[in-house]
Design a protein around this motif. Structure first.
Motif, short mmCIF file in Angstrom:
data_model
loop_
_atom_site.label_atom_id
_atom_site.label_comp_id
_atom_site.label_asym_id
_atom_site.label_seq_id
_atom_site.Cartn_x
_atom_site.Cartn_y
_atom_site.Cartn_z
N GLY A 12 21.87 33.67 44.76
CA GLY A 12 20.81 33.97 44.18
C GLY A 12 20.51 35.53 44.59
O GLY A 12 19.25 35.79 44.41
N SER A 13 21.31 36.35 45.34
CA SER A 13 20.92 37.30 45.92
C SER A 13 21.41 38.66 44.64
O SER A 13 22.05 38.29 43.79
N ALA A 14 21.01 39.63 44.98
CA ALA A 14 20.84 40.80 44.24
C ALA A 14 22.61 41.26 43.79
O ALA A 14 23.20 41.39 44.82
N TRP A 15 22.83 41.74 42.87
CA TRP A 15 24.02 42.40 42.55
C TRP A 15 23.80 43.78 41.69
O TRP A 15 22.58 44.09 41.76
N LEU A 16 24.80 44.50 41.62
CA LEU A 16 24.28 45.94 41.07
C LEU A 16 24.81 45.77 39.62
O LEU A 16 25.66 44.88 38.95
N ASP A 17 24.22 46.97 38.86
CA ASP A 17 24.66 47.08 37.39
C ASP A 17 26.24 47.47 37.36
O ASP A 17 26.75 48.35 37.73
N GLU A 18 26.80 46.71 36.60
CA GLU A 18 28.43 46.76 36.38
C GLU A 18 28.52 47.71 35.13
O GLU A 18 29.69 47.82 34.64
N SER A 19 27.66 48.22 34.39
CA SER A 19 27.90 49.13 33.08
C SER A 19 29.01 49.90 33.37
O SER A 19 29.99 49.98 32.45
N GLY A 20 29.06 50.57 34.33
CA GLY A 20 30.15 51.69 34.57
C GLY A 20 31.25 51.41 35.29
O GLY A 20 32.38 51.74 35.06
N THR A 21 31.23 50.34 36.19
CA THR A 21 32.26 49.69 36.93
C THR A 21 32.30 48.27 36.71
O THR A 21 32.17 47.39 37.72
N PRO A 22 32.94 47.72 35.66
CA PRO A 22 33.08 46.29 35.36
C PRO A 22 33.93 45.53 36.28
O PRO A 22 35.07 46.12 36.60
N PHE A 23 33.65 44.47 36.72
CA PHE A 23 34.64 43.61 37.55
C PHE A 23 34.97 42.44 36.54
O PHE A 23 34.38 41.48 36.86
N ALA A 24 36.15 42.46 36.05
CA ALA A 24 36.41 41.69 34.85
C ALA A 24 36.90 40.32 35.25
O ALA A 24 37.52 40.29 36.59
N ASP A 25 36.66 39.30 34.64
CA ASP A 25 37.30 37.87 35.26
C ASP A 25 38.84 38.13 35.26
O ASP A 25 39.32 37.33 35.88
N GLU A 26 39.43 38.81 34.24
CA GLU A 26 40.62 38.92 33.97
C GLU A 26 41.39 39.27 35.43
O GLU A 26 42.80 39.32 35.54
N SER A 27 40.65 40.00 36.22
CA SER A 27 41.27 40.51 37.56
C SER A 27 41.55 39.32 38.63
O SER A 27 42.23 39.79 39.54
N VAL A 28 40.87 38.47 38.37
CA VAL A 28 41.11 37.03 39.27
C VAL A 28 42.45 36.84 39.32
O VAL A 28 43.13 36.34 38.19
N SER A 29 42.96 36.43 40.37
CA SER A 29 44.34 36.27 40.79
C SER A 29 44.45 34.85 41.36
O SER A 29 43.13 34.21 41.98
N ALA A 30 45.50 34.32 41.72
CA ALA A 30 45.87 33.23 42.67
C ALA A 30 45.00 33.38 44.03
O ALA A 30 44.87 32.50 44.79
#
Length: 629
Positions: free
Chosen positions: A407-425
């Protein structure tokens, strides 16, 4: 280039970085306080990158080229976003030290590093955790029609997001880079940033900045206020005149423009300019001694000598500044050819050289024009990517999920998306833990109180208990770590690998509390459980020698699998253990046969010291001369 190799699976838990900096006379209390603030004991949760060798082979690396009529810039998003080349078309010169064979070496906070180009350093003093990692990268089309190369990543030590936007307008004499640091936390974060440029060092290279004094460090004595133009009897603004390695952090008046420039025989050379937030400007030289020359050949084989000019948030690299909770900092940097007049820039009148360089850089890029770019850069920082070029690690996606979970704050990812596709083993076990699934263990590590709560809630799970005690150890809860390690060793379900790491962790905690004999015994047991682990072997041999038991180091080397003895660090440690055991001729024989240590630490002069010990009266071979002073 050599392959980076596998990351070291040994968690970084010992207090390795918390070394006090010696501050001498004339250094303001404000700077001393900033040097005390924000120190960290180690690089946890990162793992070390020390699986490389010096066996280079041809490699392909994705590059982004920014080109106009004046400049050609080559950027490597897959290697920390390094600006690898900046070619000035009018002079036909590379403004950066660059070469065709980057050599990995133990210089960075996670060990692996390579010389050349211009790199981005964040987190704490040293070369960045991401210096050999890919950054997320994309092309961005701004509303005003500009094409931007954007690179970004989540920095795990400070838990912030950093972003580098680079662009080269048509007919521009300078390449631009806009930086943004964002703190999504509800607390202040100690912040460090230095943009580090390697420049060709010629016999006539001089470095100029608008300051008469600097804070000097020569890697052997206290940090003091010095005059770079009259330092130990030489003019240190000429790199070729410095007899040993040295740093000069120019003490630029806050009212002055921020810049530093190099000038060669023709007056050509890299100019680094920045908006006002980037206060610090620095010159680093390796020095002209045997050690400095050896280091440069070690890091840039056949590419010639280099120096470094740098720009940072603070006045020196010994300081951290407080990035407030929820805040973001932005600035713009510019790089181009200073095109100074060689007669004036190389003259004996420092004030005249500074005034001339300042006037030329005003012609290159007026300060008002550079400062005026900052508001647009801030607006463009949130423009979504138009075309993704490459993904980096999945740790940003994990951090987003962690904050959503608690429940803590995160930042606006509009310019810097952290895509689910980047997740690895590497990251997946931690996402599964957040989702309430059974924790089956992970080779990677995380840090934070909420992670500890989740692991504690996993019950009598040996893998969860191992990670929990490792996290306590990393934050230097030594009593909790020792109790946790000992409790885990009573669990018959733990795998052999987990037991080995547990005993290794217990050994390090025991050493830290003065229980050396028990620590040595635990190390020996750990090596018997995981005999094929070279990182564990070299660490155990190092600590056995350090804590007065070279015989154990020799025994561990003798029990290691075939081929281990050929590893450079193992060969050196065997020679050192032989010398400490009184078997000097055997140690000398190993050194005379030749020892090469791929992960030789910057400033480590152990090869030379051992040679002088076991081969007294014989000149130290040039290949062993790495002394920086």
């Amino acid at each position: 280039m050599a392959e980076l190799g596998p990351e070291n699976l040994l968690p970084v838990v010992a207090a390795e970085l918390n070394q006090p900096y010696t501050i001498g006379d004339g250094v303001p209390e404000e700077l001393q306080a900033a040097a005390r603030y924000g120190q960290v004991p180690n690089m946890f949760p990162y793992r070390m990158q020390d699986g490389y060798t010096r066996e280079a082979a041809p490699r392909e690396m994705a590059a982004v080229v920014l080109d106009n009529s004046k400049l050609r810039a080559v950027i490597l998003p897959g290697l920390g976003g390094r600006l690898w080349e900046l070619f000035d078309k009018a002079s036909g010169k590379q403004l950066l030290h660059t070469h065709g064979a980057p050599q990995l070496a133990n210089i960075a906070l996670r060990k692996a590093w390579f010389a050349g180009g211009l790199e981005w350093n964040i987190g704490t003093r040293g070369h960045s955790p991401s210096t050999c990692d890919p950054l997320h990268s994309a092309i961005v089309h701004t509303p005003d029609g500009q094409e931007i190369l954007r690179m970004w990543e989540f920095e795990r030590l400070r838990e912030v997001v950093f972003q580098v936007d680079m662009w080269l307008p048509a007919d521009s004499d300078v390449l631009y880079a806009a930086m943004r640091l964002r703190n999504p936390n509800s607390h202040d974060v100690p912040m460090y940033w230095w943009s580090n440029a390697a420049i060709p060092e010629t016999p006539r290279t001089r470095v100029i900045a608008p300051a008469d004094e600097a804070f000097g460090s020569d890697y052997a004595t206290d940090i003091t206020r010095v005059r770079p133009t009259d330092y130990e009897g030489i003019d240190g603004t000429w790199p070729v005149r410095s007899p040993h390695a040295a740093d000069f952090f120019f003490d630029i008046d806050p009212a002055e423009r921020r810049w530093v420039v190099a000038a060669d025989d023709d007056g050509d050379g890299l100019a680094m300019l920045s908006t006002s937030r980037l206060r610090g400007k620095k010159l680093f030289v390796w020095g002209q001694g045997h050690g400095g020359q050896r280091w440069q050949e070690w890091l840039s084989p056949g590419a010639g000598p280099y120096a470094e000019i740098q720009a940072g948030l603070a006045r020196t690299q010994f300081e951290h500044l407080a990035l407030p909770a929820g805040a973001e900092w932005s600035w713009v940097e510019a790089y181009g050819n200073g095109r100074l007049d060689p007669e004036t820039s190389h003259g004996t009148d420092w004030d005249a050289a500074v005034a001339h360089a300042g006037a030329r850089l005003k012609e290159l890029l007026p300060n008002e024009q550079l400062e005026a770019m900052l508001p647009a850069a801030i607006r463009n920082a949130d423009v979504p990517p138009s075309t993704m070029l490459g993904l980096a690690s999945g740790w940003g996606a994990v951090e987003k999920a962690r904050r959503r979970h608690n429940g803590s704050a995160w930042l606006d990812e509009s310019g810097t998306p952290f895509a689910d596709e980047s997740v690895s083993a590497e990251q997946r076990p931690w996402l599964e833990l957040l989702a309430g699934q059974d924790f089956g263990g992970a080779a990677s590590f995380v840090a934070g109180a909420d992670w500890e709560e989740l692991l504690a809630a996993a019950g009598n799970n040996p893998e969860a208990r191992f990670h929990l005690v490792t996290m306590k150890h990393a934050r230097q809860d030594l009593a909790g770590a020792i109790a946790g390690y000992r409790g885990l060793l009573q669990d018959p379900v733990a795998t052999s690998a987990t037991q080995a790491l547990t005993r290794r962790g217990l050994a390090l905690a025991l050493f830290a509390t003065g229980e050396d004999a028990q620590g040595l015994a635990e190390l020996a047991t750990a090596c018997r459980l995981e005999p094929a682990s070279i990182p564990l072997l070299t660490e155990a041999m190092t600590l056995s020698i350090r804590h007065g038991n070279p015989a154990q180091a020799l025994d561990l080397a003798g029990r290691a699998p075939e081929g281990s003895a050929a590893v450079g660090r193992v060969r050196f440690l065997t020679a050192l253990a032989l010398a400490r055991s009184g078997r000097v001729p055997e140690a000398a024989r190993i050194l005379r046969d030749g020892v090469e240590i791929p992960d030789l630490l910057e400033g480590e002069d152990a090869l030379s010291a051992l040679w002088q010990e076991v081969c007294p009266g014989e000149p130290v071979p040039p290949a062993y001369q790495f002394g920086m002073h």
